[in-house]
Design a protein around this motif. Sequence first.
Motif, PDB file in Angstrom:
ATOM      1  N   UNK A 194       0.806  -1.220   0.000  1.00 51.13           N
ATOM      2  CA  UNK A 194       0.000   0.000   0.000  1.00 51.13           C
ATOM      3  C   UNK A 194       0.842   1.275   0.000  1.00 51.13           C
ATOM      4  N   UNK A 195       1.666   1.490  -1.010  1.00 54.37           N
ATOM      5  CA  UNK A 195       2.443   2.731  -1.050  1.00 54.37           C
ATOM      6  C   UNK A 195       1.598   3.903  -1.550  1.00 54.37           C
ATOM      7  N   UNK A 196       2.065   5.127  -1.265  1.00 58.19           N
ATOM      8  CA  UNK A 196       1.484   6.300  -1.893  1.00 58.19           C
ATOM      9  C   UNK A 196       0.379   7.020  -1.147  1.00 58.19           C
ATOM     10  N   UNK A 197       0.097   6.640   0.076  1.00 57.11           N
ATOM     11  CA  UNK A 197      -0.934   7.338   0.855  1.00 57.11           C
ATOM     12  C   UNK A 197      -0.277   8.384   1.748  1.00 57.11           C
ATOM     13  N   UNK A 198      -1.077   9.227   2.373  1.00 53.56           N
ATOM     14  CA  UNK A 198      -0.563  10.263   3.263  1.00 53.56           C
ATOM     15  C   UNK A 198       0.150   9.630   4.458  1.00 53.56           C
ATOM     16  N   UNK A 199       1.169  10.298   4.939  1.00 49.60           N
ATOM     17  CA  UNK A 199       1.958   9.792   6.068  1.00 49.60           C
ATOM     18  C   UNK A 199       1.071   9.454   7.266  1.00 49.60           C
ATOM     19  N   UNK A 200       0.072  10.285   7.511  1.00 50.40           N
ATOM     20  CA  UNK A 200      -0.823  10.079   8.661  1.00 50.40           C
ATOM     21  C   UNK A 200      -1.717   8.846   8.503  1.00 50.40           C
ATOM     22  N   UNK A 201      -1.825   8.309   7.301  1.00 49.49           N
ATOM     23  CA  UNK A 201      -2.654   7.120   7.075  1.00 49.49           C
ATOM     24  C   UNK A 201      -1.995   5.846   7.591  1.00 49.49           C
ATOM     25  N   UNK A 202      -0.677   5.867   7.758  1.00 47.00           N
ATOM     26  CA  UNK A 202       0.067   4.682   8.188  1.00 47.00           C
ATOM     27  C   UNK A 202       0.257   4.713   9.698  1.00 47.00           C
ATOM     28  N   UNK A 203      -0.137   3.633  10.350  1.00 45.16           N
ATOM     29  CA  UNK A 203      -0.008   3.541  11.808  1.00 45.16           C
ATOM     30  C   UNK A 203       0.786   2.301  12.177  1.00 45.16           C
ATOM     31  N   UNK A 204       1.500   2.400  13.296  1.00 43.78           N
ATOM     32  CA  UNK A 204       2.172   1.231  13.850  1.00 43.78           C
ATOM     33  C   UNK A 204       1.131   0.226  14.320  1.00 43.78           C
ATOM     34  N   UNK A 205       1.583  -0.995  14.601  1.00 45.81           N
ATOM     35  CA  UNK A 205       0.660  -2.073  14.966  1.00 45.81           C
ATOM     36  C   UNK A 205      -0.259  -1.715  16.131  1.00 45.81           C
ATOM     37  N   UNK A 206       0.302  -1.199  17.198  1.00 40.72           N
ATOM     38  CA  UNK A 206      -0.510  -0.897  18.386  1.00 40.72           C
ATOM     39  C   UNK A 206      -1.565   0.159  18.089  1.00 40.72           C
ATOM     40  N   UNK A 207      -1.177   1.236  17.435  1.00 42.22           N
ATOM     41  CA  UNK A 207      -2.119   2.308  17.108  1.00 42.22           C
ATOM     42  C   UNK A 207      -3.181   1.845  16.111  1.00 42.22           C
ATOM     43  N   UNK A 208      -2.770   1.033  15.148  1.00 39.59           N
ATOM     44  CA  UNK A 208      -3.697   0.509  14.145  1.00 39.59           C
ATOM     45  C   UNK A 208      -4.797  -0.316  14.816  1.00 39.59           C
ATOM     46  N   UNK A 209      -4.387  -1.309  15.630  1.00 41.72           N
ATOM     47  CA  UNK A 209      -5.380  -2.182  16.259  1.00 41.72           C
ATOM     48  C   UNK A 209      -6.175  -1.469  17.345  1.00 41.72           C
ATOM     49  N   UNK A 210      -5.604  -0.416  17.928  1.00 41.52           N
ATOM     50  CA  UNK A 210      -6.367   0.392  18.889  1.00 41.52           C
ATOM     51  C   UNK A 210      -7.545   1.065  18.180  1.00 41.52           C
ATOM     52  N   UNK A 211      -7.314   1.547  16.966  1.00 41.92           N
ATOM     53  CA  UNK A 211      -8.393   2.154  16.168  1.00 41.92           C
ATOM     54  C   UNK A 211      -9.480   1.123  15.858  1.00 41.92           C
ATOM     55  N   UNK A 212      -9.056  -0.069  15.461  1.00 46.45           N
ATOM     56  CA  UNK A 212     -10.010  -1.122  15.090  1.00 46.45           C
ATOM     57  C   UNK A 212     -10.823  -1.554  16.313  1.00 46.45           C
ATOM     58  N   UNK A 213     -10.165  -1.828  17.413  1.00 48.09           N
ATOM     59  CA  UNK A 213     -10.871  -2.254  18.627  1.00 48.09           C
ATOM     60  C   UNK A 213     -11.743  -1.133  19.189  1.00 48.09           C
ATOM     61  N   UNK A 214     -11.281   0.099  19.051  1.00 50.01           N
ATOM     62  CA  UNK A 214     -12.080   1.245  19.499  1.00 50.01           C
ATOM     63  C   UNK A 214     -13.382   1.357  18.723  1.00 50.01           C
ATOM     64  N   UNK A 215     -13.338   1.041  17.440  1.00 52.35           N
ATOM     65  CA  UNK A 215     -14.556   1.065  16.615  1.00 52.35           C
ATOM     66  C   UNK A 215     -15.541   0.003  17.093  1.00 52.35           C
ATOM     67  N   UNK A 216     -15.018  -1.142  17.469  1.00 53.34           N
ATOM     68  CA  UNK A 216     -15.871  -2.225  17.970  1.00 53.34           C
ATOM     69  C   UNK A 216     -16.597  -1.778  19.234  1.00 53.34           C
ATOM     70  N   UNK A 217     -15.871  -1.179  20.149  1.00 56.32           N
ATOM     71  CA  UNK A 217     -16.474  -0.683  21.398  1.00 56.32           C
ATOM     72  C   UNK A 217     -17.521   0.394  21.112  1.00 56.32           C
ATOM     73  N   UNK A 218     -17.201   1.307  20.209  1.00 54.72           N
ATOM     74  CA  UNK A 218     -18.134   2.385  19.857  1.00 54.72           C
ATOM     75  C   UNK A 218     -19.400   1.804  19.207  1.00 54.72           C
TER      76      UNK A 218
END
Length: 82
Positions: free
Chosen positions: A51-75
């Motif tokens: 997945x090259x070519x997206x904005x720098x802010x679109x890429x997250x480390x593993x912990x931050x990425x899965x925190x977003x996913x799990x946070x959506x589940x809770x919400x």
Amino acid sequence: MLERGKLQLQLYMLATRELLKREPAGGVYRPLSGERGPRGLLRAEAKDDALPGFAKADYLGEEAFWKQVEGAKETAWRFAGR
């Protein structure tokens, strides 16, 4: 993304992981109006490979990425009243 009330990408990635037993590299959306390009929620490790070519802010480390996913589940559970 969660702070803006957007859950769709995260919930699709959660379904991919839990129902299909696949680890998603990320999720991407393309705005339907305006001149904005595609954006996403992407695992930083996929930046060079899949997945090259997206904005720098679109890429997250593993912990931050899965925190977003799990946070959506809770919400989503909160919105459903559970």
